[in-house]
Design an enzyme around this catalytic site. Sequence first.
Site, short mmCIF file in Angstrom:
data_model
loop_
_atom_site.label_atom_id
_atom_site.label_comp_id
_atom_site.label_asym_id
_atom_site.label_seq_id
_atom_site.Cartn_x
_atom_site.Cartn_y
_atom_site.Cartn_z
CG ASP A 126 39.92 45.82 36.26
OD1 ASP A 126 41.01 45.04 36.24
OD2 ASP A 126 40.10 47.26 35.99
CD GLU A 148 46.13 45.13 41.30
OE1 GLU A 148 46.36 46.01 41.46
OE2 GLU A 148 46.40 44.59 40.00
O1 FUB Z 1 42.27 48.39 35.78
C1 FUB Z 1 43.27 49.05 36.37
C2 FUB Z 1 43.93 48.32 37.44
O2 FUB Z 1 44.43 46.92 36.93
C3 FUB Z 1 42.95 47.58 38.30
O3 FUB Z 1 42.38 48.52 39.26
C4 FUB Z 1 43.79 46.52 38.96
O4 FUB Z 1 42.97 45.41 39.75
C5 FUB Z 1 44.42 45.83 37.76
O5 FUB Z 1 43.43 45.23 37.11
#
Ligand code: FUB
Length: 329
Positions: free
Chosen positions: A19, A226
């Site tokens: 991320d 997301e």
């Molecule tokens: O790293 C945890 C979660 O996985 C993140 O918040 C999302 O965007 C995905 O990458």
Amino acid sequence: MTKPAKPNEPLVTHMYTADPSAHVFEGKLYIYPSHDLDHAMTSNDNGDQYDMEDYHILSMDDFHSPCVDHGEALHLRDIPWAKQQLWAPDAAYKNGLYYLYFPARDEDDIFRIGVATSSSPAGPFVPEPNPIPKSYSIDPAVFVDDDNKAYLYFGGLWGGQLEKWQSGTFDPEGDGPAADAPAFGPRVAELSEDMLTVIETPQEISILDEEGNPLVAGDEERRYFEGPWVHKFNDYYYLSYSTGTTHTIVYAMSRNPKGPYVYKGIILTPVVGWTTHHSIVSFQGKWYLFYHDSSLSGGADNKRCVKYTELHYNDDGTIQTIDPHRPTD
Ligand code: FUB
């Protein structure tokens, strides 16, 4: 001394990272990643396998220099309101201070977004005692515009709980829309001058197709899942994000930071691993995509590594699609 990382290779190999939110601060590249832990958690759609506890900040003088790990910048134990799962963070600079934005589950297992401050881009960061009022869900991304207004973007489906906020309050039974109904969009709210609160109720961003129709929930190749990121190029705002179940990073463009945005195409085709998450930054006259995959762990979804590659625009402002498996020159 660690060697400089090449494009499409892990920035660091001594820990798992994911991320990446990249920014240029004080003339250097700073990367704010999640810190994946080397543990065997059961994988499920709730994201329980992403059980991270702290943040380490990385920096590079440039792409010819080694990547420096500045050590622990913030730990779960020091955040009064947070119970678990420090997921994807972002950082911003304003008024002589650095701000680290991060999601975590509170004592009621509800994801909220917190903020911590530091006088240095590398931390350590001191958290505010409470989450940002009116914040919820995951994956904060902060964009500071040319007029110095700052915007907080956030939201993620499934384990990120965005489905549970459609009524404005948390509904544990909240579910996604029908396949032919408009998809849920990320949220945006303008931040206060001190960057610690939002000055309005977060609003949903519309993402439209070229005909002006909202992308529908069943359009999993294009709809928002997301990992929002907003950057500006030639007076256009670019909202890029992960499509989750179809594993690509895509983007949409607008003349307004709050949208509506018009879908344009794919930035990054699927990587090794389930999740894909990115940021886009301009550094020394070129544009770069920071992203992660699970190659360093041989494919474990919750043990990822951060990488970068150059990003190119076409003359009309659209972005050229990147295949992470194609060697760069
Ligand atoms: O790293 C945890 C979660 O996985 C993140 O918040 C999302 O965007 C995905 O990458």
